[in-house]
Design a protein around this motif. Structure first.
Motif, mmCIF file in Angstrom:
data_model
loop_
_atom_site.group_PDB
_atom_site.id
_atom_site.type_symbol
_atom_site.label_atom_id
_atom_site.label_comp_id
_atom_site.label_asym_id
_atom_site.label_seq_id
_atom_site.Cartn_x
_atom_site.Cartn_y
_atom_site.Cartn_z
ATOM 1 N N GLU A 87 -9.992 -45.582 17.883
ATOM 2 C CA GLU A 87 -10.870 -44.594 18.498
ATOM 3 C C GLU A 87 -11.051 -44.875 19.987
ATOM 4 O OE1 GLU A 87 -15.516 -43.362 18.163
ATOM 5 O OE2 GLU A 87 -14.409 -43.483 16.275
ATOM 6 N N ALA A 88 -11.179 -46.137 20.345
ATOM 7 C CA ALA A 88 -11.322 -46.503 21.760
ATOM 8 C C ALA A 88 -10.059 -46.115 22.526
ATOM 9 C CB ALA A 88 -11.603 -47.994 21.900
ATOM 10 N N ASP A 89 -8.893 -46.317 21.910
ATOM 11 C CA ASP A 89 -7.635 -45.917 22.547
ATOM 12 C C ASP A 89 -7.574 -44.403 22.739
ATOM 13 O OD1 ASP A 89 -6.802 -48.554 22.654
ATOM 14 O OD2 ASP A 89 -5.463 -48.395 20.910
ATOM 15 N N GLU A 90 -8.028 -43.655 21.714
ATOM 16 C CA GLU A 90 -8.051 -42.195 21.813
ATOM 17 C C GLU A 90 -9.003 -41.744 22.912
ATOM 18 O OE1 GLU A 90 -9.078 -40.725 17.948
ATOM 19 O OE2 GLU A 90 -7.273 -41.571 17.035
ATOM 20 N N ASP A 91 -10.162 -42.382 22.998
ATOM 21 C CA ASP A 91 -11.127 -42.036 24.044
ATOM 22 C C ASP A 91 -10.546 -42.292 25.427
ATOM 23 O OD1 ASP A 91 -12.936 -41.340 22.072
ATOM 24 O OD2 ASP A 91 -14.181 -43.141 22.308
ATOM 25 N N ALA A 92 -9.887 -43.431 25.595
ATOM 26 C CA ALA A 92 -9.286 -43.768 26.885
ATOM 27 C C ALA A 92 -8.187 -42.781 27.233
ATOM 28 C CB ALA A 92 -8.746 -45.197 26.861
ATOM 29 N N TRP B 250 -8.031 -39.664 26.274
ATOM 30 C CA TRP B 250 -8.691 -38.413 26.629
ATOM 31 C C TRP B 250 -9.188 -38.464 28.074
ATOM 32 C CZ3 TRP B 250 -13.517 -36.908 28.273
ATOM 33 C CH2 TRP B 250 -13.793 -35.544 28.213
ATOM 34 N N VAL B 251 -9.801 -39.576 28.459
ATOM 35 C CA VAL B 251 -10.302 -39.721 29.828
ATOM 36 C C VAL B 251 -9.142 -39.681 30.823
ATOM 37 C CG1 VAL B 251 -11.420 -41.311 31.454
ATOM 38 C CG2 VAL B 251 -12.422 -40.930 29.190
ATOM 39 N N ARG B 252 -8.057 -40.407 30.510
ATOM 40 C CA ARG B 252 -6.893 -40.390 31.408
ATOM 41 C C ARG B 252 -6.333 -38.978 31.564
ATOM 42 N NH1 ARG B 252 -5.958 -45.318 28.895
ATOM 43 N NH2 ARG B 252 -4.532 -44.439 27.355
ATOM 44 N N ARG C 48 -8.016 -36.131 31.262
ATOM 45 C CA ARG C 48 -8.936 -35.340 32.083
ATOM 46 C C ARG C 48 -8.807 -35.715 33.565
ATOM 47 N NH1 ARG C 48 -8.897 -34.114 27.574
ATOM 48 N NH2 ARG C 48 -7.227 -32.922 28.508
ATOM 49 N N LEU C 49 -8.622 -37.015 33.841
ATOM 50 C CA LEU C 49 -8.437 -37.441 35.229
ATOM 51 C C LEU C 49 -7.156 -36.850 35.812
ATOM 52 C CD1 LEU C 49 -9.518 -41.196 35.006
ATOM 53 C CD2 LEU C 49 -10.708 -39.364 36.222
ATOM 54 N N ALA C 50 -6.089 -36.884 35.039
ATOM 55 C CA ALA C 50 -4.813 -36.319 35.503
ATOM 56 C C ALA C 50 -4.965 -34.818 35.738
ATOM 57 C CB ALA C 50 -3.712 -36.597 34.481
ATOM 58 N N GLU C 51 -5.688 -34.153 34.842
ATOM 59 C CA GLU C 51 -5.949 -32.722 34.998
ATOM 60 C C GLU C 51 -6.690 -32.455 36.304
ATOM 61 O OE1 GLU C 51 -8.544 -30.248 32.173
ATOM 62 O OE2 GLU C 51 -6.947 -31.036 30.885
ATOM 63 N N GLY C 52 -7.708 -33.252 36.541
ATOM 64 C CA GLY C 52 -8.491 -33.078 37.762
ATOM 65 C C GLY C 52 -7.664 -33.331 39.015
ATOM 66 N N GLU C 53 -6.871 -34.383 38.995
ATOM 67 C CA GLU C 53 -6.029 -34.684 40.150
ATOM 68 C C GLU C 53 -4.987 -33.596 40.371
ATOM 69 O OE1 GLU C 53 -4.552 -38.598 39.322
ATOM 70 O OE2 GLU C 53 -6.358 -39.559 40.120
ATOM 71 N N ALA C 54 -4.450 -33.047 39.295
ATOM 72 C CA ALA C 54 -3.436 -31.995 39.409
ATOM 73 C C ALA C 54 -4.021 -30.693 39.950
ATOM 74 C CB ALA C 54 -2.782 -31.756 38.049
ATOM 75 N N SER C 55 -5.333 -30.510 39.777
ATOM 76 C CA SER C 55 -5.956 -29.273 40.234
ATOM 77 C C SER C 55 -6.171 -29.260 41.745
ATOM 78 C CB SER C 55 -7.280 -29.045 39.509
ATOM 79 O OG SER C 55 -8.265 -29.956 39.962
#
Length: 81
Positions: A42-47, A49-51, A53-60
């Motif tokens: 679960e911790a790996d899945e959470d990490a 997901w965060v990565r 979202r960060l990539a999404e934000g940077e790509a925007s």
């Protein structure tokens, strides 16, 4: 393999015993190993997901506007609570 030893309050021990019986585990060790594996997964899945979202934000892209102006604009669009 490492051996661990710890104490549990009676209330937790009875819940642990019930979980072992309900989950079809052989003993507390098997249950705890499974619990740790699931927690780590679960911790790996959470990490991940965060990565993502960060990539999404940077790509925007990035805004050149003042962050305070951006926040004011966002807040102005929110309905009054």
């Amino acid at each position: 393999m490492t051996d661990l030893s710890f104490s549990l309050p009676t209330s937790l021990q009875s819940k642990l015993d019930q979980r072992i019986a309900d989950g079809g585990y052989l003993d507390a060790a098997e249950y705890l190993r499974d619990l740790i594996r699931r927690d780590l997964a679960e911790a790996d899945e959470d990490a991940a997901w965060v990565r993502a979202r960060l990539a999404e934000g940077e790509a925007s892209g990035y805004l050149e506007a003042d962050p305070r102006d951006v926040l004011r604009e966002i807040m102005a669009k929110l309905p009054d609570a």
